[in-house]
Every structure is written in C-alpha cells, then in structure tokens.
Design a protein around this motif. Structure first.
Motif, mmCIF file in Angstrom:
data_model
loop_
_atom_site.group_PDB
_atom_site.id
_atom_site.type_symbol
_atom_site.label_atom_id
_atom_site.label_comp_id
_atom_site.label_asym_id
_atom_site.label_seq_id
_atom_site.Cartn_x
_atom_site.Cartn_y
_atom_site.Cartn_z
ATOM 1 N N GLY D 133 0.819 -1.212 0.000
ATOM 2 C CA GLY D 133 0.000 0.000 0.000
ATOM 3 C C GLY D 133 0.851 1.260 0.000
ATOM 4 N N VAL D 134 1.899 1.257 0.765
ATOM 5 C CA VAL D 134 2.773 2.427 0.809
ATOM 6 C C VAL D 134 3.444 2.613 -0.559
ATOM 7 N N ASN D 135 3.934 1.505 -1.086
ATOM 8 C CA ASN D 135 4.588 1.577 -2.393
ATOM 9 C C ASN D 135 3.665 2.131 -3.470
ATOM 10 N N GLU D 136 2.422 1.666 -3.408
ATOM 11 C CA GLU D 136 1.470 2.110 -4.419
ATOM 12 C C GLU D 136 0.933 3.509 -4.142
ATOM 13 N N GLY D 137 1.337 4.063 -2.993
ATOM 14 C CA GLY D 137 0.930 5.429 -2.691
ATOM 15 C C GLY D 137 -0.461 5.559 -2.103
ATOM 16 N N VAL D 138 -1.116 4.438 -1.799
ATOM 17 C CA VAL D 138 -2.463 4.560 -1.204
ATOM 18 C C VAL D 138 -2.395 4.721 0.320
#
Lengths: 201, 201, 201, 201
Positions: D133-138
């Motif tokens: 989730g962090v990687n995907e920016g959400v």
DNA sequence: AATGAATGAGACTTCATTCAT
DNA sequence: AATGAATGAAGTCTCATTCAT
C-alpha cells in the motif's frame, strides 16, 4: 499481672476444647488479647503453659475433695459427699474434665510425675471410703476400683458431653429424650451405687 | 487394595493414640509403608480419612450390639449382654474408645450427622432395655440415661486408662493396688448396676 | 517495613513473568531474601499478596491518568496525553501490563470487585475524552469503545512482546525488521487514531 | 482415536482459561472423561500436549490467512480481508487468542522455534499488505508494525475480554454502556485504520 | 487403547519459638 | 511488661509422571 491470668484462663479453655495439638499459641494470644511473645515471656513454652494449667486443675480438685472429706467419717455419707464434691468441682471447672479425658486417651503424655501423684491421691480418697465401708460391714465386699471407674467415668462422660448432646438433640428431635440433661446426676449416681453396694442385714 | 486397609488400620491406631491434630500424614504414611500421596489418592484428605475410620468404628459396634440384642428379650439378661458386648467390642477395638473420648471432649467436631445418628442408635438399644425393665417392674423407676453414662463412662475410662495405670503403678509401687486391673469388669459393673436397679419384692 | 516492600516488588516481577500459578512462594522468598513464613506474616496468603499487587498497580495507573487528564480539556490534546500517559506509565511499570493480560485471559479470576471498579474508571477517562470530542464535532461519530481496545490492546501487546521480539529477531535475522522496536509508539498510535477519528470540516 | 481429539479439545479449553501452570493433568483427564495415564499414552508429557495444541492453533490461523490473502491483491481490500479474517478465525477458536496472550506475557516460554517461525509468517502477511500500500501510494508512509500491534492487540484484547466485560456489566450496571459488545469490530477497526493510513490526494 | 495404583518432588501454609526494641 | 518482625521446621496437600496389567 492481670494479663498472665487472662492468658491462663483462655489457654485452658482452648486446650480443653481443642486439645494440646489442636490449640495454637496464636489462638491463645488472640483470645487473650496478648502479644504472642508475651506468652513466652510469662510461660517459657507451650508445654510449660499446658503443664501449669494441668497442675492448677488437679490441685484445685484435690484441695476441694480433701476439704470435703473431713466433713464426715461415716462411709455412706462420705461416699455421697465425694460424688457430689467431684461433680460440683468438675462442673465448676468444666475444662478440667475434658483435659483429663484427653490425657487418659493419650496415656498421659503431658502429665508430669508430680501431677500424676497428686491425681493418685484423688483416687485414694475414694478408695479409703469404700474400704472403710467394707470393713464396717455397710458395703458388700467388692473391688473398690470399679466404683472409682463408675464415679469418674460417668461424671466425666456426662459433663463433657453436655454440649454435644444439646447439639444432637436439636438435630434429631425425635430422640431428644435420650439426650436431655439428667435432673440430679450426683444424687442418681449415688443412689444407684449405694444400692449396688449396700449390704443388707 | 491391601494397602488401603493397612493405611486405615495404622491411621486408626495413631489417631487413637495421638488424636487428630497430634497425628501427621507423614507418620501414617511411614507406619503403613505407603507413599504419602497414596493416602490422598485413596482418602482425599486427612479429615476424610479420619471420618472413614470413625464411621467404620461406630458401625462395627452398632452391628455387634444389634446382633447380640436379639439373643434375649429378658431385660435382666439383656442388660448383662449389652454391658458385656459393649465391653468386649470396645476391648477388641480399643482404639475406638479413645477416639470416642476425644470426640466427646471436643464436642464432636469431626462427627458427621450420619455418624452421630448411628451412635444415637447405640444408646437407644440400652435405653430400650432399661425402659422394658421398668415397664415389667423388674427395675426401679429411674432415669435410663444415668445407666448409660455409667456403662459407657466406666468402660471407656477403664479401658483407655489401662496403659496409664500400668505406667503409674510402676512409678508409684506403693499405690500399685489402686491401679491394678479389675478381674472381671463387665460382671462387676453388671452386678452393681443390677443391684442398684433391681426392685425387690 | 523495608522487607515488606521488597517482597512486593519481587513478587510483582515474578507474577508478571510467570503468572500466578507459575510463581512459587519459595521463589518469591528467595528473590526477596526473606523467610517464606515472613511473607505469610505480612500478606496472609499467596492470593492476597497477588491481590495487593494488582490493587497497587491499578491504583497507580489510575492516579497517574487522573492527574494528567486535568492538564487539558481539549479532546485532541487530551487523547494525545491519555495515550502517552498510559504508555509511559505502562512502560515504567512493565509488569503491570503482563499481569493485566493474564487477568483478561483468565476472565479476571483474581480481580476483586474493588479492583474491577477502579479499572473501569481508567476506561471511563478515555471514554469521556472521545465523547467530548464527538460532541464538539472534532471527532467523527464512532463507538468510543473501539478506541479503547486499540489503545490498550496495541500498547499492551507492544510492550509485553518486547523481549519476545528481541529473542525472535536473533533467531530469525532475516525477519529482524519485522520485530524491531517502533520509534515512538504513542505518537504513531496517536497519529493513526487521530487521523482515523478526526472529522474534517 | 476419538478420545485423543476429546483430550486435545478439553486440554485446549483449560489451557486457554487457566494457563499452562494453572491447568492440571487431572483436570484434563476428568474433563475429557479419560484416564490420566491415557493422556500420557497419547501425548508423552504435559509440555508436549501443550505444544501440539499451540502448533495446531498457529497453523490453523496461518492457513486461513494465507488462503484469504489470495482473494485480493488490492492493498485496501487486502487489509480489510486480513482484519476480518484474523477476527473471524480468532473468534472461531477463541481459546487460541488467550493462549497467545499468555505466551506473549511470559515471553513465549513454551513456544518452540517451529511455532515461532510460523507465527512470524502470520505477521509477514500483514506487513506485505501495508508495504504494498505504501509503495502504491495509497497509504501514508508509516511503520507497518504499528498497524500490526493495533490489529492483533485490539482484536485479542476485545475477544478475550468478552466474558470479563459481561461479568463487569452485571456488577456495575451504571457503566454497562462502557462494556457492551461493539457492533462490528472488524469493520470499525478497519475504518479507523484505513482512515488513519490513507493518503489523500 | 485403557486403567487403577503408586511415587518423588514440591507446592502452599502453619507453628512454636526467638529477637530486637 | 510488652510488641512487631523474623525464622526453621514441619504440616497438609497437589502434581506430573510411571508402572503393572
């Protein structure tokens, strides 16, 4: 000074009710509102405290009986007085009889020679009465000791079972008559024994 | 299975000699060559072990007396048989009488209702004998309970004091005659009581 | 007087580490250099000793939180202070949180009514903060209890798992990042919860 | 064969309720209507029995979560599924969460390496979700571990305190609202965490 | 697979006694 | 005379485990 007596009284009550091993120094301290260490200050040890109590009791009953004995030298009357005196004294100091029962049950573990001897004297008083009666021909010849077992046994048993009988008669009301107190124990006892011993002539 | 009985026997002996509080589970274990935990396996607790013993003893004496009772319905003979039976059974199981004495001294702390009721039945047997005798006119009218105190008291006292008397008679040889065993206790007892109760004419 | 406190402290440590049943009085005595009987002199029983410890801990955290609460009446700040205070106090007395976890796991077997009520008060402080926040419109409407489970659950779980995580991270170095301590737990926690609760206007 | 399962089930229940040290083999035997020796026949030792239970529980939750994980690779949904799955499984096997709490409180004394590793995997699943989730920016950048403490801490705390809260709410009805069950714990939890983590933009 | 009996170690608790004050 | 704290020994009871069958 006062405390010492309180301790003695409470200890006696507890020893009578719960026995030597069933009584703790803590309990004695608490019932006499005394510090436990104070008991040791006054009485050295549990054994010694118990011993003091036993001695006092035996002495009390001995002194009382010796006193009463002199009131008559007629065997019939002497027997009556002895039974009544033993009963009265035992009832006044009910704890003693319980302590005695336990001592007998345990073959007198805690009884010192001194105390035993004093207790023997108590028996001897009765023995003398019976013997005199036999000699004078008013009693049939019979082993005097059996009378002693009857008197002490019956009275001890009767007095120490009072509370138990009361408890039982509440629990088993249908047998209440079996457990009620006897009206006049020393008199009833005396009459049976006397009739049982008297020689008719 | 055998072990359980050994434990019972040894525990009984120790309870009789030293009382409930004076007896330790270690002692019982050691005397019965059993592991202490095994006692708990078979009897759950000290209290319960004691209770079992008490129950067995009361039941044994009750059964024995009930059996003997049926041997006669003549009050004179029944009284004799009762005294003798009580004596014989109490002597056979000497421990019981000591346990009983302690129980009475402590107002029956350890006696369950069930045991108490059974013990009441023992008393009732004697009570019925006396009452029948009074009804039939062979006994003088007298509170039957006093006879009970005499019989049980005297026998208990006599039997449980045997060892103590022996010890005493060694320590005080000059009073040895006072402490010697009585030749035939139940007979002597019966004769005194019978004479004391019998109505003449 | 000093000894009593030493016992309390050591007992607490052991109860926290090994639980009530996993802690022995011998261990407590030995760790506090006290005679085992002394523990009983001061605390009567293991159960009571444990109870004292529980009470002290709950009282300490309650008092601390009550004090801190008065530092602000702004719900946002109050929530921050509450989380931080609970964390600080729980960390200072790390044993408490472990004891609490075990109590919850066993449905509070050892919790007296008095202690339970006190603990309820701790919850009520947080509840009031949330409610005030909802009333003032700074928090979205949400069951206040869930916040309580998050705060206490997360902090308890984090703090009491410290040693376990350290041990694990040595045994499984490839997962060490998963087990490392969090930099600033109360702040992180506060930020997530705040963001999660805050109503935007 | 059947018996073995009964023993496992009952042992688990008892371990959960009373802890390792608070549970006796006798109790387990009695609750599973099995002879004590039979437990040893099937499980060698108490420690081993406990170990089996722990392993089964951790495996069950792991398998369930691994299964559910594959239902989505969208971090938002995955987080929701994880929370719900953990909650559902923990509720289905309520004993596990209590056992886990105790293990954590005692730094995992009874946890074997094998079990610990398996439990680490459970954590890793959540960690991966957050990271993705962090990687995907959400999700905002945040220490993933804190989320783990929130999820597991809150759910553990909530579920294992159910009975205690019920008891408390009866005893303190005026605070009943504080103790009532939350309507939909996983949803509420998810919403707070999600809102707390979500990055807006 | 199943059981009743047995055991050694150790748990909690109590007790008589002593000490310092 | 009086007391609170301290102690070593021992008491009751429990527990995990084993054995014989």
């Amino acid at each position: 000074m006062e405390k010492k007596k309180v301790i003695l009284r409470q200890a006696k009550r507890l020893f009578a009710k719960n026995g030597y091993d069933g009584t703790t120094m803590d309990e004695i301290a608490s019932k006499s509102n005394a510090n436990k260490a104070l008991i040791y200050y006054h009485f050295k040890s549990k054994e010694n405290l118990y011993s003091c109590i036993l001695k006092d009791s035996v002495n009390a009953i001995y002194d009382y009986l010796i006193n009463k004995r002199d009131e008559s030298d007629n065997p019939l009357e002497a027997l009556k007085i002895y039974i009544e005196a033993f009963f009265v004294q035992a009832k006044k100091d009910e704890t003693f009889i319980r302590i005695l029962m336990r001592e007998i049950a345990s073959d007198g573990i805690h009884m010192s020679d001194e105390i035993m001897e004093r207790f023997l004297h108590v028996l001897k008083i009765l023995d003398n009465i019976i013997k005199q009666g036999v000699n004078e021909g008013v009693f049939v010849k019979r082993d005097a000791k059996i009378v002693h077992f009857i008197v002490i046994g019956a009275i001890s048993y009767y007095l120490s079972s009072c509370l138990l009988r009361k408890r039982l008669s509440k629990k088993f009301p249908q047998n209440e008559f079996l457990l009620r107190d006897v009206d006049n124990v020393p008199l009833e006892l005396y009459e049976i024994i006397l009739k049982g011993l008297k020689s008719y002539g």
